[in-house]
Design an enzyme around this catalytic site. Sequence first.
Site, short mmCIF file in Angstrom:
data_model
loop_
_atom_site.label_atom_id
_atom_site.label_comp_id
_atom_site.label_asym_id
_atom_site.label_seq_id
_atom_site.Cartn_x
_atom_site.Cartn_y
_atom_site.Cartn_z
CG HIS A 282 23.33 70.52 72.51
ND1 HIS A 282 22.46 71.57 72.47
CD2 HIS A 282 22.55 69.41 72.61
CE1 HIS A 282 21.21 71.12 72.52
NE2 HIS A 282 21.24 69.81 72.60
CG HIS B 215 24.84 76.86 71.04
ND1 HIS B 215 23.53 76.68 71.39
CD2 HIS B 215 25.07 78.18 71.19
CE1 HIS B 215 22.99 77.84 71.74
NE2 HIS B 215 23.91 78.77 71.64
CG HIS C 166 20.57 66.60 69.10
ND1 HIS C 166 19.34 67.11 68.77
CD2 HIS C 166 20.77 66.96 70.39
CE1 HIS C 166 18.83 67.75 69.80
NE2 HIS C 166 19.69 67.66 70.82
CD GLU C 167 23.33 65.38 72.84
OE1 GLU C 167 23.81 66.35 73.47
OE2 GLU C 167 22.12 65.08 72.87
ZN LIG Z 1 19.58 68.64 72.71
#
Ligand SMILES: [Zn+2]
Length: 643
Positions: free
Chosen positions: A434, A437, A430-431
């Site tokens: 980021h 992104h 998940h991290e």
């Molecule tokens: Zn998040």
Amino acid sequence: MNQQPGMTQESVRPRPWPGLAAIMVIAAALIAMPVEQGAAEEVNGEESQNAPGEWDLSDLYALPENWQAEYEAISNEVAGLEDLKGTLGRDAGSMLAAFDRISGVKKAALRLAVYASLKFDENRGDGPNGERKDLGEALLVRLDSATSWLAPEILAIGPQQVQVFEANEPKLAQIHGFALDNILRGKPHTLGDEAEAVLAGAGDVLRQPVNVRDILADAELPFKTVKLSDGTEVTLDQANYSKYRQVANRDDRKLVFDTFWGAWAGFQKTLGAELAAEITGNVYQARIRRFPNALAAALFTDNMPESVYRQLVAQVNAALPSFHRYLRLRRQLLGITDELHYYDIYPSMFASDRKYPLAESRRITLEALKPLGREYRDLLAGGLESSWMHAYPQDGKASGAYMNGSAYDVHPYLLLNHNDDFSSLSTFAHEWGHAVHTLLTTKNQPFEKSDYSTFTAETGSIMNEMLLQDYLIRTAKSREDRLFFIGGALEDMRATFFRQTMFAEFQLQVHEVLERGEALSGDRLTQMYCDLLKHYHGHDQGVMTVDEPYCVEWAFIPHFYYGFYVYQYATSMVGAAYFTDQIVNGGKKERENFLNLLRAGGSDYPYELYRKAGLDMTQPEPYQALVRRFDRLMDELEKLVDQ
Ligand SMILES: [Zn+2]
């Protein structure tokens, strides 16, 4: 968002310092429970070379002294920004120069604040770390107030003159055009100078309900102590409630629920008055600023159409038969032979104690994200080889996990508390979503268009979790593992898509009560929440019994004090499910659509960015993609269970 692994979003709060894109974990609501060991042996040996597990903050400042020197220089520059006041309307060049200068100072101030914040989170007990963090935050506040004249000045100059300037000075449009548009669209909701000053002065007063609520909820609410069936004595405060509500023993779960919600029920009227005060403030401000309602006012910041919010609520309601199917499966899998109750919602249906050391998390994440293509993979692999991540728990370190991408000229930093369980792996994927992104954004956007909204931020990260789930389900070596991964994926969707939308619908209803001029008390809030809870969980259809004493749950949710905010958890998951489906079943074009969303950063409004990537959130289709995924996983689960 900042988050304890395994907890749901109730404990998540909105960004601690607005303006800084410290992206935090949306709860990985997968709850890991003990069962079997295996699989990870081959990587254990190389752990120490491959993953030093500490970030290198010298990429920001070589030495703490350098930070101090830069801090003093930038403090002076912040103070100097007041000089620009009144110069923007002179000509296009002056407007461009002012925007450029403010941008430059902001970028430097963010870099200072990032270092201070990261250093603090390494060891929060360290005095100088704490002082530096306070200085960093105060610098951003000073920056805000030193430029508070900017929007009013642009509005006074007006859209026509701004357009003329943009034509004369193309760089103004290219770099700052989006910011200018964002300011100018506020015109109909901006009041006269005197009224604006009065409203600004009232800000502190309007913020009080949440403060009072937090004091009561976090400090003064008398939580009771109980003895569980194994003799353990626990005081059921908020943290212990989150821990013990999922215990396997059903009588214990009921005791935990009865005791915890009993404590809240004793203050239902006070907490109701607090929430009513908060919502009254929202409704008042929306009306004063000439919005049709409080929802429209809240969505204005992101320029989000109201119909997105309402479509989400409508589509989740339409999907309740799927949700009820899930609850029936849950009852069967937990081996409950009488009625399923609300206190049966948290225990895991399946368990696994498989370990994922850091090196294994890296390997699996790289494999699982292959469908995202070469560029994504290269960026991810490059980041994983660098010292950007503080991986392991240590004394004094901040809890939870986040990615901080606000040091534009440097690179993203990640804080994890990796403890080798499945939740750690999921948070890792998940991290890093980021982080990539941010990398794609900084590669393609100037600093001025790099601050992407929460609405888009979580999409790619949740998608990484879904690709990870799909990969693990596909490659699982045993039936038990496969069941565990499918169960976790379903539980994620329950907690995020269905539950957060129920919260969103509740928020909408309670605002509408006040907008109709009716009264809102603790009793009424409980009644309204109860109706929703029963409706969502199929109480009347015999799917799940919602016992009335638990209907005070609304009082426990801090998010209701942060405007209309939680709906984005659900819409992000919708976007993630849609893109996962597109990429897995599509080709290069579908993948590029998604990557372009990441590359676009904060260069447009999130609804538009989504639309350009192929999904219109005012329409039913994207939501149906998520429900299809939910149904498909249940099909797989049922097939495995029948075996
Ligand atoms: Zn998040």
